[in-house]
Write a protein that holds these residues in place. Structure first.
Motif, short mmCIF file in Angstrom:
data_model
loop_
_atom_site.label_atom_id
_atom_site.label_comp_id
_atom_site.label_asym_id
_atom_site.label_seq_id
_atom_site.Cartn_x
_atom_site.Cartn_y
_atom_site.Cartn_z
N ARG A 262 9.14 36.26 45.74
CA ARG A 262 9.00 36.00 47.18
C ARG A 262 7.52 35.95 47.59
NH1 ARG A 262 13.50 36.54 50.53
NH2 ARG A 262 15.43 36.95 49.36
N ILE A 263 6.72 36.83 47.00
CA ILE A 263 5.28 36.80 47.28
C ILE A 263 4.69 35.48 46.82
CG2 ILE A 263 3.05 37.89 46.76
CD1 ILE A 263 4.82 39.64 48.49
N PHE A 264 5.07 35.06 45.63
CA PHE A 264 4.56 33.80 45.09
C PHE A 264 4.95 32.61 45.98
CE2 PHE A 264 5.31 30.02 42.42
CZ PHE A 264 4.01 29.77 42.00
N GLN A 265 6.22 32.56 46.39
CA GLN A 265 6.69 31.44 47.20
C GLN A 265 6.05 31.43 48.58
OE1 GLN A 265 8.65 28.94 46.20
NE2 GLN A 265 8.92 29.78 44.14
N ASP A 266 5.82 32.61 49.15
CA ASP A 266 5.30 32.69 50.52
C ASP A 266 3.77 32.59 50.59
OD1 ASP A 266 7.87 32.98 51.45
OD2 ASP A 266 7.75 35.17 51.64
N GLU A 267 3.09 33.14 49.57
CA GLU A 267 1.64 33.31 49.68
C GLU A 267 0.84 32.68 48.55
OE1 GLU A 267 0.51 37.34 50.69
OE2 GLU A 267 2.57 37.77 51.35
N GLY A 268 1.51 32.23 47.48
CA GLY A 268 0.80 31.55 46.41
C GLY A 268 0.48 32.44 45.22
N LEU A 269 -0.10 31.79 44.18
CA LEU A 269 -0.33 32.46 42.90
C LEU A 269 -1.32 33.62 43.01
CD1 LEU A 269 0.11 32.62 39.86
CD2 LEU A 269 -1.66 30.87 39.57
N ASP A 270 -2.42 33.44 43.71
CA ASP A 270 -3.42 34.51 43.79
C ASP A 270 -2.84 35.77 44.41
OD1 ASP A 270 -5.30 32.91 42.60
OD2 ASP A 270 -6.32 32.36 44.46
N ALA A 271 -2.08 35.60 45.49
CA ALA A 271 -1.45 36.76 46.14
C ALA A 271 -0.43 37.41 45.21
CB ALA A 271 -0.79 36.33 47.45
N PHE A 272 0.31 36.59 44.49
CA PHE A 272 1.28 37.11 43.52
C PHE A 272 0.57 37.96 42.46
CE2 PHE A 272 2.97 36.38 39.22
CZ PHE A 272 4.21 36.96 39.32
N GLN A 273 -0.51 37.44 41.88
CA GLN A 273 -1.22 38.18 40.84
C GLN A 273 -1.77 39.50 41.38
OE1 GLN A 273 -0.95 37.35 37.84
NE2 GLN A 273 -1.67 35.31 37.28
N GLN A 274 -2.36 39.47 42.57
CA GLN A 274 -2.90 40.69 43.14
C GLN A 274 -1.80 41.71 43.43
OE1 GLN A 274 -6.12 41.56 43.36
NE2 GLN A 274 -6.45 39.62 42.25
N HIS A 275 -0.68 41.22 43.92
CA HIS A 275 0.47 42.09 44.20
C HIS A 275 0.94 42.79 42.92
CE1 HIS A 275 4.85 42.87 44.75
NE2 HIS A 275 4.49 43.23 45.97
N GLU A 276 1.03 42.04 41.83
CA GLU A 276 1.54 42.60 40.59
C GLU A 276 0.52 43.53 39.93
OE1 GLU A 276 5.05 41.97 39.47
OE2 GLU A 276 4.56 41.94 41.61
N ILE A 277 -0.77 43.24 40.08
CA ILE A 277 -1.79 44.16 39.57
C ILE A 277 -1.73 45.49 40.32
CG2 ILE A 277 -4.28 44.57 39.43
CD1 ILE A 277 -4.59 41.51 39.03
N ALA A 278 -1.60 45.42 41.64
CA ALA A 278 -1.57 46.63 42.46
C ALA A 278 -0.34 47.47 42.15
CB ALA A 278 -1.60 46.25 43.94
N LYS A 279 0.76 46.83 41.76
CA LYS A 279 2.01 47.55 41.52
C LYS A 279 2.38 47.59 40.04
CE LYS A 279 4.09 47.04 46.06
NZ LYS A 279 5.38 46.91 46.78
N ARG B 270 5.42 34.09 34.15
CA ARG B 270 4.33 35.04 34.36
C ARG B 270 3.25 34.87 33.28
NH1 ARG B 270 5.17 40.37 37.07
NH2 ARG B 270 6.98 40.16 38.43
N SER B 271 2.05 35.29 33.60
CA SER B 271 0.96 35.34 32.63
C SER B 271 0.16 36.61 32.90
CB SER B 271 0.05 34.10 32.76
OG SER B 271 -0.51 34.02 34.06
N ALA B 272 -0.74 36.95 31.99
CA ALA B 272 -1.60 38.10 32.24
C ALA B 272 -2.45 37.83 33.48
CB ALA B 272 -2.49 38.34 31.03
N PRO B 273 -2.65 38.83 34.35
CA PRO B 273 -2.30 40.25 34.20
C PRO B 273 -0.91 40.63 34.73
CG PRO B 273 -3.66 39.97 36.13
CD PRO B 273 -3.54 38.61 35.53
N ALA B 274 -0.14 39.66 35.23
CA ALA B 274 1.17 39.99 35.82
C ALA B 274 2.20 40.35 34.75
CB ALA B 274 1.68 38.82 36.67
N HIS B 275 1.84 40.18 33.47
CA HIS B 275 2.78 40.53 32.41
C HIS B 275 3.06 42.03 32.36
CE1 HIS B 275 -0.92 41.86 30.61
NE2 HIS B 275 -0.27 42.32 29.56
N GLU B 276 2.04 42.82 32.77
CA GLU B 276 2.12 44.26 32.55
C GLU B 276 3.28 44.89 33.32
OE1 GLU B 276 -0.60 48.31 33.02
OE2 GLU B 276 -1.57 46.35 32.79
N ARG B 277 3.47 44.46 34.56
CA ARG B 277 4.54 45.07 35.36
C ARG B 277 5.90 44.77 34.76
NH1 ARG B 277 6.18 44.39 41.78
NH2 ARG B 277 7.16 46.45 41.94
#
Length: 298
Positions: free
Chosen positions: A174-191, A229-236
């Motif tokens: 939902r983050i990716f669809q609403d806000e794009g790839l950069d927001a998605f990556q930041q969201h997944e790094i933070a969580k 997904r790709s790094a760094p979003a792979h970690e979550r």
């Protein structure tokens, strides 16, 4: 002692998902129910050829032996009961043991998933799959145009899963669809340390994990996470599986690359994905099913 499905992996599957009944289905969808029933009766002793999910089902049933029936496969079909006789005959002719079936003669069959305690529902009917998902059951629409499963791994059930909206919830999607790839990556790094909520297919993965641990010399299970997904979003994603105490054998973080060629090399008996573009591409190479849940299917 009364029969029970407790402690078993239960797969409910429609006739068209298990066998190739596309010619018969064209008559059924024309609205000529009498002609369809007549054809099925005419072909009662003619076994139907294996369909797209046949390899998956046959291999899962190999976990059963005379002492322990770990897997139960139930035909759950819009067919009429007389046509259902052909399905059982076809199972016997193709050397798979089918014992149970529910035939609803055109009515939606998904409501019977609850008493079956099904871990998976496979159907070629998009409406039935969506209703099953809405009711909380792992379900996928089998693409009957898919390539058949390969035969290089006769002693392994090989299953590939997409991540977001399949194994995991669609929270990140939902983050990716609403806000794009950069927001998605930041969201997944933070969580990264916070496990993703469960998706519709987590119960199936858990059931497969239990079945694998039970073990049998005849068959093993090999699973793969195949995600955009790709790094760094792979970690979550990996930390979520660790939190669930579930391992996958392979993980592919493809960063948006087409999945089909990678799946062709993995050679799954079935692949599950929520995005039609991914599943349509995958179907050129491997048996595939569309999981009609999550934000991209609203």
């Amino acid at each position: 002692m009364a029969a029970t499905l407790d402690d078993k992996l239960v797969v409910a599957i429609s006739s068209r998902a298990l066998f190739n009944l596309e010619e018969e289905n064209r008559i059924f969808e024309s609205g000529d129910a009498a002609a369809y029933m007549a054809l099925q009766l005419q072909r009662l002793e003619l076994p139907a050829a294996p369909g797209i999910a046949f390899s998956l089902i046959k291999k899962l049933l190999a976990f059963n032996d005379t002492s322990d029936q770990r897997v139960q496969v139930v035909i759950l079909s819009r067919n009429d009961p007389v046509s259902g006789m052909r399905i059982f005959h076809s199972g016997a002719a193709n050397q798979i043991k089918l014992e149970r079936g529910v035939f609803t003669q055109g009515r939606p069959p998904f409501r019977y998933l609850r008493p079956l305690r099904a871990h998976l529902f496979l159907s070629a009917n998009a409406e039935d799959v969506r209703e099953a998902l809405n009711a909380g059951f792992p379900a996928a629409r089998v693409l009957t145009e898919s390539a058949q499963a390969g035969n290089n791994y006769p002693d392994e059930v090989r299953i590939a899963f997409d991540g977001d909206a399949v194994l995991f919830s669609d929270e990140a999607e939902r983050i990716f669809q609403d806000e794009g790839l950069d927001a998605f990556q930041q969201h997944e790094i933070a969580k990264a340390a916070q496990p993703l909520p469960e998706g519709p297919f987590k119960p199936l993965l858990a059931a497969l994990h239990r079945l694998q641990r039970a073990g049998t010399p005849a068959m093993k299970i090999r699973t793969a996470l195949v995600t955009a997904r790709s790094a760094p979003a792979h970690e979550r994603a990996l930390r979520t599986l660790m939190a669930w105490n579930i391992q996958v054998d392979e993980a592919m973080f493809l960063g948006g690359l087409p999945k089909g060629e990678f799946l062709r090399e993995f050679e799954p008996d079935f692949f599950f994905d929520d995005q039609t573009r991914h599943v349509d591409h995958a179907a050129r190479h491997v048996p595939s099913g569309h999981v009609a849940g999550g934000i991209v299917n609203l």
